[in-house]
Motif scaffolding. Structure first.
Motif, PDB file in Angstrom:
ATOM      1  N   ILE A  31       0.817  -1.211   0.000  1.00 21.66           N
ATOM      2  CA  ILE A  31       0.000   0.000   0.000  1.00 21.66           C
ATOM      3  C   ILE A  31       0.851   1.260   0.000  1.00 21.66           C
ATOM      4  CG2 ILE A  31      -1.779   1.310   1.226  1.00 21.66           C
ATOM      5  CD1 ILE A  31      -2.889  -1.338   2.242  1.00 21.66           C
ATOM      6  N   HIS A  32       1.657   1.446   1.027  1.00 25.81           N
ATOM      7  CA  HIS A  32       2.406   2.701   1.145  1.00 25.81           C
ATOM      8  C   HIS A  32       3.416   2.900   0.022  1.00 25.81           C
ATOM      9  CE1 HIS A  32       1.486   4.466   5.267  1.00 25.81           C
ATOM     10  NE2 HIS A  32       0.522   3.627   4.961  1.00 25.81           N
ATOM     11  N   ALA A  33       4.167   1.868  -0.292  1.00 28.37           N
ATOM     12  CA  ALA A  33       5.172   1.999  -1.351  1.00 28.37           C
ATOM     13  C   ALA A  33       4.517   2.230  -2.709  1.00 28.37           C
ATOM     14  CB  ALA A  33       6.051   0.753  -1.395  1.00 28.37           C
ATOM     15  N   GLN A  34       3.341   1.655  -2.924  1.00 29.87           N
ATOM     16  CA  GLN A  34       2.659   1.776  -4.217  1.00 29.87           C
ATOM     17  C   GLN A  34       1.901   3.096  -4.360  1.00 29.87           C
ATOM     18  OE1 GLN A  34       3.742  -0.640  -6.069  1.00 29.87           O
ATOM     19  NE2 GLN A  34       4.563  -1.599  -4.223  1.00 29.87           N
ATOM     20  N   SER A  35       1.343   3.588  -3.273  1.00 32.01           N
ATOM     21  CA  SER A  35       0.579   4.838  -3.328  1.00 32.01           C
ATOM     22  C   SER A  35       1.457   6.058  -3.071  1.00 32.01           C
ATOM     23  CB  SER A  35      -0.562   4.801  -2.310  1.00 32.01           C
ATOM     24  OG  SER A  35      -0.050   4.660  -1.001  1.00 32.01           O
ATOM     25  N   GLU A  36       2.737   5.815  -2.754  1.00 37.95           N
ATOM     26  CA  GLU A  36       3.720   6.871  -2.502  1.00 37.95           C
ATOM     27  C   GLU A  36       3.312   7.777  -1.342  1.00 37.95           C
ATOM     28  OE1 GLU A  36       4.212   8.822  -6.270  1.00 37.95           O
ATOM     29  OE2 GLU A  36       5.563   7.264  -7.005  1.00 37.95           O
ATOM     30  N   LEU A  37       2.679   7.172  -0.344  1.00 38.01           N
ATOM     31  CA  LEU A  37       2.372   7.923   0.870  1.00 38.01           C
ATOM     32  C   LEU A  37       3.662   8.090   1.656  1.00 38.01           C
ATOM     33  CD1 LEU A  37      -0.935   6.184   2.032  1.00 38.01           C
ATOM     34  CD2 LEU A  37      -0.699   8.537   1.255  1.00 38.01           C
ATOM     35  N   THR A  38       3.914   9.300   2.124  1.00 40.03           N
ATOM     36  CA  THR A  38       5.116   9.515   2.909  1.00 40.03           C
ATOM     37  C   THR A  38       4.842   9.177   4.365  1.00 40.03           C
ATOM     38  OG1 THR A  38       6.898  11.062   3.395  1.00 40.03           O
ATOM     39  CG2 THR A  38       4.662  11.947   3.452  1.00 40.03           C
ATOM     40  N   GLU A  39       5.879   9.158   5.150  1.00 40.24           N
ATOM     41  CA  GLU A  39       5.768   8.758   6.551  1.00 40.24           C
ATOM     42  C   GLU A  39       6.130   9.910   7.472  1.00 40.24           C
ATOM     43  OE1 GLU A  39       4.860   5.705   7.529  1.00 40.24           O
ATOM     44  OE2 GLU A  39       4.821   4.770   5.565  1.00 40.24           O
ATOM     45  N   GLY A  40       5.636   9.829   8.678  1.00 41.38           N
ATOM     46  CA  GLY A  40       6.059  10.772   9.701  1.00 41.38           C
ATOM     47  C   GLY A  40       7.171  10.136  10.503  1.00 41.38           C
ATOM     48  N   GLY A  41       7.461  10.674  11.667  1.00 42.05           N
ATOM     49  CA  GLY A  41       8.429  10.071  12.577  1.00 42.05           C
ATOM     50  C   GLY A  41       9.816   9.919  11.984  1.00 42.05           C
ATOM     51  N   VAL A  42      10.511   8.892  12.418  1.00 44.36           N
ATOM     52  CA  VAL A  42      11.901   8.678  12.024  1.00 44.36           C
ATOM     53  C   VAL A  42      12.031   8.380  10.535  1.00 44.36           C
ATOM     54  CG1 VAL A  42      13.922   7.197  12.352  1.00 44.36           C
ATOM     55  CG2 VAL A  42      12.580   7.927  14.322  1.00 44.36           C
ATOM     56  N   LEU A  43      11.135   7.546   9.994  1.00 45.06           N
ATOM     57  CA  LEU A  43      11.215   7.206   8.574  1.00 45.06           C
ATOM     58  C   LEU A  43      11.033   8.450   7.715  1.00 45.06           C
ATOM     59  CD1 LEU A  43      11.571   5.175   6.359  1.00 45.06           C
ATOM     60  CD2 LEU A  43       9.163   4.530   6.582  1.00 45.06           C
ATOM     61  N   GLY A  44      10.082   9.286   8.084  1.00 50.22           N
ATOM     62  CA  GLY A  44       9.874  10.534   7.356  1.00 50.22           C
ATOM     63  C   GLY A  44      11.088  11.441   7.438  1.00 50.22           C
ATOM     64  N   LEU A  45      11.736  11.462   8.597  1.00 48.04           N
ATOM     65  CA  LEU A  45      12.938  12.271   8.789  1.00 48.04           C
ATOM     66  C   LEU A  45      14.083  11.750   7.923  1.00 48.04           C
ATOM     67  CD1 LEU A  45      14.205  14.623  10.314  1.00 48.04           C
ATOM     68  CD2 LEU A  45      14.777  13.045  12.166  1.00 48.04           C
ATOM     69  N   ILE A  46      14.180  10.428   7.792  1.00 48.04           N
ATOM     70  CA  ILE A  46      15.201   9.818   6.942  1.00 48.04           C
ATOM     71  C   ILE A  46      15.003  10.245   5.483  1.00 48.04           C
ATOM     72  CG2 ILE A  46      15.926   7.599   5.951  1.00 48.04           C
ATOM     73  CD1 ILE A  46      15.382   6.419   8.800  1.00 48.04           C
ATOM     74  N   LEU A  47      13.747  10.234   5.024  1.00 56.11           N
ATOM     75  CA  LEU A  47      13.446  10.652   3.652  1.00 56.11           C
ATOM     76  C   LEU A  47      13.725  12.139   3.457  1.00 56.11           C
ATOM     77  CD1 LEU A  47      10.070   8.716   3.134  1.00 56.11           C
ATOM     78  CD2 LEU A  47      12.334   8.095   2.282  1.00 56.11           C
ATOM     79  N   LEU A  48      13.450  12.921   4.485  1.00 53.33           N
ATOM     80  CA  LEU A  48      13.707  14.359   4.456  1.00 53.33           C
ATOM     81  C   LEU A  48      15.209  14.640   4.323  1.00 53.33           C
ATOM     82  CD1 LEU A  48      12.014  17.065   4.840  1.00 53.33           C
ATOM     83  CD2 LEU A  48      12.799  17.002   7.199  1.00 53.33           C
ATOM     84  N   LEU A  49      16.007  13.929   5.111  1.00 58.50           N
ATOM     85  CA  LEU A  49      17.464  14.091   5.060  1.00 58.50           C
ATOM     86  C   LEU A  49      18.017  13.650   3.705  1.00 58.50           C
ATOM     87  CD1 LEU A  49      18.429  12.755   8.621  1.00 58.50           C
ATOM     88  CD2 LEU A  49      18.496  15.135   7.842  1.00 58.50           C
TER      89      LEU A  49
END
Length: 199
Positions: A31-49
């Motif tokens: 679901i998430h990988a296919q719909s390209e939903l971003t994440e909050g928390g640590v995973l979201g921070l990793i993507l932000l960095l």
């Protein structure tokens, strides 16, 4: 007799952690990988960095996840670290296994709202099962569990603090529409985690 009972409880705990981690992995891959939903928390921070500072996620995720797990172990105690490491190991193996097959649930990810809702429910169930046993699936859960204990707040509120903060920062490179659906996901998942943990 007591040792047999303890062994049975421990085996049940590991089985529940494996099941919860599978549900989480299934949701992220399908679901998430296919719909390209971003994440909050640590995973979201990793993507932000990764986006702004070109820091490789494979490096930053290991550093952040395991440093938070180790820190949380000293705050929470008990079997936290060994359960969390087991969940992390299961996630890696299960994601690799699922990636050998084409994603399913395509009819869900076509609709972003449905993807956000179903994804949030599955994430909440999977993570909730692991958290209820006393472990974490990653840095996000470790941080939320520490905040919940230290600040004496509900774990759902702890998740919302970290998730919303990172999602708002993610507005610097992600369209508002995607962030709205991500907020729906994290709101649902954090409350489902709270419900399962308190049962």
């Amino acid at each position: 007799m007591e040792s047999k009972k303890n062994l049975k409880t421990e085996i049940n705990n590991y089985l529940l952690i494996a099941l919860g981690t599978f549900i989480l992995t299934f949701a992220i891959y399908n679901i998430h990988a296919q719909s390209e939903l971003t994440e909050g928390g640590v995973l979201g921070l990793i993507l932000l960095l990764a986006h702004w500072y070109k820091i490789n996620p494979s490096f930053s995720s290991i550093i952040m996840d395991y440093s938070l797990m180790i820190t949380a172990h000293y705050v929470i105690g008990g079997n936290f670290l060994k359960y969390s490491l087991f969940s992390s190991f299961c996630f890696s193996i299960m994601y690799y296994f699922l990636s050998m097959f084409k994603p399913v649930l395509g009819f869900i990810v076509v609709n972003e709202l449905m993807g956000a809702v179903v994804g949030g429910l599955l994430l909440g169930i999977g993570v909730g099962m692991v958290v209820r046993i006393g472990g974490a699936c990653g840095g996000d859960d470790s941080l939320a569990m520490m905040l919940s204990k230290k600040l004496n707040i509900k774990i759902s509120f702890a998740y919302m603090i970290t998730d919303v903060t990172v999602l708002l920062l993610s507005l610097t490179y992600i369209p508002l529409g995607k962030i709205v659906y991500s907020l729906i996901t994290v709101t649902i998942s954090s409350n489902v985690i709270e419900y399962i943990k308190s049962r």
